[in-house]
Every structure is written in structure tokens, then in C-alpha cells.
Design an enzyme around this catalytic site. Sequence first.
Site, PDB file in Angstrom:
ATOM      1  N   LYS A   2      38.687  43.540  26.824  1.00 38.75           N
ATOM      2  CA  LYS A   2      38.739  43.008  28.181  1.00 38.75           C
ATOM      3  C   LYS A   2      38.313  41.538  28.242  1.00 38.75           C
ATOM      4  CE  LYS A   2      37.481  47.480  30.177  1.00 38.75           C
ATOM      5  NZ  LYS A   2      38.631  48.123  30.770  1.00 38.75           N
ATOM      6  N   GLU A   8      30.843  41.325  35.393  1.00 42.21           N
ATOM      7  CA  GLU A   8      31.787  40.923  36.433  1.00 42.21           C
ATOM      8  C   GLU A   8      31.130  41.004  37.795  1.00 42.21           C
ATOM      9  OE1 GLU A   8      35.354  43.272  36.627  1.00 42.21           O
ATOM     10  OE2 GLU A   8      36.076  42.451  34.733  1.00 42.21           O
ATOM     11  N   HIS A  34      34.568  55.591  38.475  1.00 45.07           N
ATOM     12  CA  HIS A  34      35.593  54.660  37.984  1.00 45.07           C
ATOM     13  C   HIS A  34      36.773  55.358  37.340  1.00 45.07           C
ATOM     14  CE1 HIS A  34      32.546  51.790  38.936  1.00 45.07           C
ATOM     15  NE2 HIS A  34      31.748  52.210  37.981  1.00 45.07           N
ATOM     16  N   ARG A  45      50.581  50.652  27.644  1.00 42.84           N
ATOM     17  CA  ARG A  45      51.104  52.000  27.340  1.00 42.84           C
ATOM     18  C   ARG A  45      51.645  52.596  28.626  1.00 42.84           C
ATOM     19  NH1 ARG A  45      47.072  54.559  30.169  1.00 42.84           N
ATOM     20  NH2 ARG A  45      45.033  53.604  29.967  1.00 42.84           N
TER      21      ARG A  45
END
Length: 658
Positions: free
Chosen positions: A119, A203, A238, A300
Site C-alpha cells: 500500500k 492515514e 473493515h 484481481r
Amino acid sequence: MTKPFSKILIANRGEIACRVMRTAKRMGIDTVAVYSDADADALHVMTADEAVHIGGAAVADSYLKGDVIIDAALQSGAEAIHPGYGFLSENPDFVDAVEKAGLVFIGPSASAIRAMGLKDAAKKLMIEAGVPVVPGYHGSNQDADFLAAEAEKVGYPVLIKARAGGGGKGMRLVERPEDFAMSLEGASREGMASFGDGHVLIEKYVTAPRHIEIQVFGDNHGNVVHLFERDCSLQRRHQKVIEEAPAPGMTDAMRKAMGDAAVTAAEAINYSGAGTIEFIVDGSNGLSTDAFWFMEMNTRLQVEHPVTEFITGQDLVEWQLLVASGAKLPKSQSELSINGHAFEARIYAEDVPKGFLPATGKLEHLRFSKCSRNDTGVREGDVITPFYDPMIAKIITHGATRSEALGKMGNALADTQIAGTVTNTSFLAALCAHEGFAKGEVDTGLIDRELEALIKVDDASSKVIALASLCVLGLDHCDASLGSYRNWGSASHRCLLELDGERHEVYSHSTNSDGSVAYVVGEAKHTIEFIERNGDETVCRIDGQIWNFSTTQYRGHLVLFVGGKTFDFAIPDPLAGSGHEGEAGNLVVAPMPGLIKKISAKTGDAVNEGDALLVLEAMKMEHTLIAPRDGIIAEMNAEEGDQVEDGAVLVVLEDQDE
Ligand code: ADP
Ligand code: ADP
Ligand code: MG
């Protein structure tokens, strides 16, 4: 249509392996399945034209063994490998090995996967490409104090994410600076355990967040299109729970801005095949073109791809196969449009009242609705094991409007009958009936805020208990016209039933001349008249009202499906003693097989109700086991690193003064 391949191997299991095979079959392509010891009789093995055994039950011994899978493809004469999602699907070394063996990988290039794999690196790349990215720290310094200072700079609340994370794992929301250190430790440990990489990034936590993602597709001729958005804001921990397309409240301007950004992102890495660009959107003021940010790209096919298939009328697996064989994208951007609305709900074997603990068990009874698309990898009689993801099925519905599609989902869930393991079906149904969700007011906090109402278990009414005892006594099998009831004379019967640990005694007598039977359940009395039985369904009249219900029985259980709800009654053995009931509050028991990751108390410690005692890792997630009451730890029967069985007594508590 030209056939892209003659034979492909599917390097996966469960619903996605079955899903890929469905399209391959339709296109006249032969399929090869791979399977572990635990999956020898699995549906994906039966669905394939051939199947190759690749190793032991643990994923590391089978579905993650790239070299063994490539050998299986070569041996069986397959030309290409479809990875599904999870397992090896986002492993660039596997892609390299597949290509080196002279086979085609049905997915993007190894370099595209590498670019998006972590990420932190992906974010740097997206900033360079001009795609908006969530503010935060994505550098390499992992010093705890340094990261804490970066979190201060970003401003609380912040999200700590394992850079290699996926499926919601390795992520911690931190609201206050004093919680930072512990959350950092947890995120890093989970990242290490699940992905072998403890690196994290920080973040800014977006307020009123909505998860809106764009399906992209590229080919090897430089074309990239997007197939519009999916809204996946209904999440728990999440992880996506219900997904839909299009997104509620979406405007043409927002769709264009997000679609353009997604295509730019895919073009930046010469993307080929199916991919998803996930954005986090600040939904506090409607949808606004300057309030969405890139989170990650999944290189994917996505679990929730069927909702896109419904609204676009395209088969994304067919697109994958065509593109992998070198063909151009089947449609250009201007040839794609949205038709209606679609929802997907993920049915899991999990114990919702016990904090959504993953469950195992044999699917003693399994029926899906005839009015929905049901993507599954299991059939009645199969066992949900602790080795793999406990997803049972994805239920997908389509309608001309959002409310029509949502109504169909509610009906489809009500028609879904599963016995032998607990599931989240009634939780999903409660979500579909939620007023705010029905209005399209979604954000990723909705489930948490409404949790109490959404997981409320309806007590069985005395009518339901009376019906259950009717079934236990076998009257629903009788044909009233044969006078079976009358043979009973006016005898009384006593029936014992147990629901969620609570015992119910029901007395019945068939005194009425019309063949109806009176049932006494506690204070309540109901009169039930059997009307007819149609296959699984029974119709009867209870206190003058017509009721329809279905039942199934397994090993000492009677399961009643009525009004979209499932009631699993145990039929207690009247001779059995009461067992350890009195001790229950003193014990902490492993809720499933797993690995003890952490122990935070020792023998002799005084603990309070709710204190964390151990961390159990199972199904790739960490579960904190807490003290059921205040007390002293009399026995701590586990050590860090122990593998424990389901039901193992890990901690015994005693009273302070004992
Ligand atoms: P996202 O990465 O955004 O969560 P998906 O929901 O499509 O997207 O799936 C995430 C990935 O994590 C998939 O590759 C899937 O194999 C894996 N995954 C999803 N749910 C689970 C689960 N409950 N347990 C284990 N792996 C999961
Ligand atoms: P994963 O690889 O596990 O799917 P993601 O980065 O896609 O990780 O994040 C998973 C979920 O966490 C998102 O769908 C969203 O609900 C939430 N999330 C992620 N980043 C943020 C953020 N910056 N602010 C608010 N919520 C976020
Ligand atoms: Mg994600």
C-alpha cells in the site's frame, strides 16, 4: 465467439473456483481443479472436468504451493491458470513462475501486481500519476516514537494499516494518542502473522467514510475501461458485508471524476485484466468530486464482482479469459452502460451474538432462494472447516430500481435455509430492513452504530415453541384426514425443547373434535390445526391464523424456518444430567481451534469482567478472549504458541475469597 483456451486450471477452491468453472464450461473450455486433503469431496472438485490433489489441508501445504500447482497444470495439459481471489492471486513471484513454465496467468502482469502490492509504494505511485491519495505517512521509518509523531501531524483519528494488509486485516483505528502504541503493536503483529510483513503506514481517518470502488479492465493493446462503481460501505471490522452498484446518490460528475481517476491509475501501470481501484470518500456532505481518495488497488477479480455483472450485463470472467488470451476488450467505454441496481450479501458461518466469531460445522440442511443468484462452493452435507474462509455463499439480486433490488435481497435471505452451523443470515436480513440503509444513507460506521439493534436475536414466541413441539411429536407428518390425531384419544404429551440454552416444556392434548391440538407453553395456550405438507413446507392454522414453515432434523436437533427466521431447537435427552452448567461462568473456553498468540494474565492475578486475558489467532484473525466476570485466575492452561482445540478450557476463575 472464439475459444480463448482449450483447458485451464483453477488455482483456488470454494465459490470462486466454481464461479470461474461456470463461465469456462459455457465457453467450451475444459477445467482442472486442485484440492487439498480437506477438499477431496468438495463441490469445486466435482464441478471440474479433472482434479489434481496438491497437498495437506493447511493452505501453506496446498493452495499456496505455487510450484505444485504449476506442475499440476503442466501434467494435465492446461494452457493457463486462473488464480481466483486470495491465495496466489496477488503474488507476483507466482506469476513469474507461471510464465516461466510456458503457461498463461489469467490476470495482470507481475510488474503491475508488484507496483500495487504494498500500500505504501502504491500510494507514492498514485501521487506521481496525479490520483488523489489519503494524507498520511507512507515512508520506511518504522520507529514507534517517530510514527506516533507522524500520527500527531496527520491529526487524530488516524488509521494504522499493515502495508501488505488485505481483507481488513492488520488495520487499527486510533482515536486518541494514548492508544497509539498498543494499536501499532497490534497492526504490526497482525501484518506479520497474516502477510509476513510488519511494516505499517499511517492515514488520516476520513470522517463519514464511504467505500466506493471502480471496476477497471485493461487489455494487452493499451485499452483501459471502467465498469462503473460499487459501493461497499456496509462493513464490519473493515470487511465488506453487503455491496451494491451503482452507489446511492452517485452523480454523473462524481462518476466521471472517479472513473477517470481509476483509468489513470490503471494506465499508470499498463494494467491488463480485471482490477479494482478502491477509494475512500468523505460522505459528510453528499458526494463531491474533491472528496475522494485512492486507498489501494486489488489486482484481481473482486469477491463482489457479480453486482457489476448484473448492472452491466457483462461476464467479467469471460472478459478475463479473452484478455488473457490476447484478445481486445469486448466493449469500449461508450458501449458500456448501467442497467438497474444490484446487491450482494455475503453469508458466513459465524456466531453473530458471540461477536461474529467464525464458526464451523456440517451443513445439515442448505436451501437457497430461487429468486436470486447464489454463488456458492458448498452443498448440503459439506462441512465448514477451520482451514478456510467460512463464507457459505454470496446472494446477489438485481432489480430495475434500488428498492426493488433491495426488496428481492430481503426475500432471498428470508428464503435461505441453513442448519448445522450458525450463520449471519438474520443479521444480513436486519441490515436489509434498516431504515437508513433503505434510504441509501450508507457509511462505513453504520453497522457499528446500529449493532445492538442489528444483532438482536428475536426470542422464540410461544407460538414458535408450540410449532416446534408439534414437529417433535411428529404430528406434522400425519395426514389429518386419516384420523391420526384421533388415534391419540385425549392423551396428553409432554415435550422438552431447548433454545439457546433455555429449556421449554410444552404440554399438548388433542381433545378437540376438529382434530386440532392444544399446546400449553408456560402461561400461553395455542390451538394448532395441521392442514397440509408440501415437500419441506408445512401449513397449519395456529389460533385461527395460517402459518407456513419448514423444518429439518439432525442429531438431536429440530430446526424450524419460519417468517424468514431460523430457530434451532435441541431436543434434550430427559435422562441426561445438567453437566457443568454451574461452572460455566468460571471458564474461558477456546471458541474454535486456534493458536494462542498472547497471554496477558497469569495464575493468581485478580481480573475484572471484560479484561483481556488471551489473544487467540484463528481463521487468520485475532480474537481477544475476555474474563466473563470479576475473579482470581485459578488456572491458566495455555502458553503463547500453543495450538488449542475447540472447547479447550483455557482459564479457570475462582472467587476472590475462595
Ligand atoms: P478487499 O481487499 O478490499 O477486502 P475483497 O473483499 O474482495 O476486497 O477480498 C479481500 C481479499 O481478502 C480477498 O483476496 C480474499 O481472499 C480475502 N478475504 C476476504 N474475506 C476474507 C475472510 N473472511 N477471511 C480470509 N480472507 C478473506
Ligand atoms: P484492505 O486491503 O484490508 O482491504 P483497505 O485499505 O482497502 O484495506 O481498507 C479497508 C477498509 O478500511 C476500507 O474499505 C474502509 O472502510 C476503511 N478505511 C481504509 N482507509 C480509510 C481511511 N483513510 N479513512 C476511513 N476509513 C478507511
Ligand atoms: Mg481494500
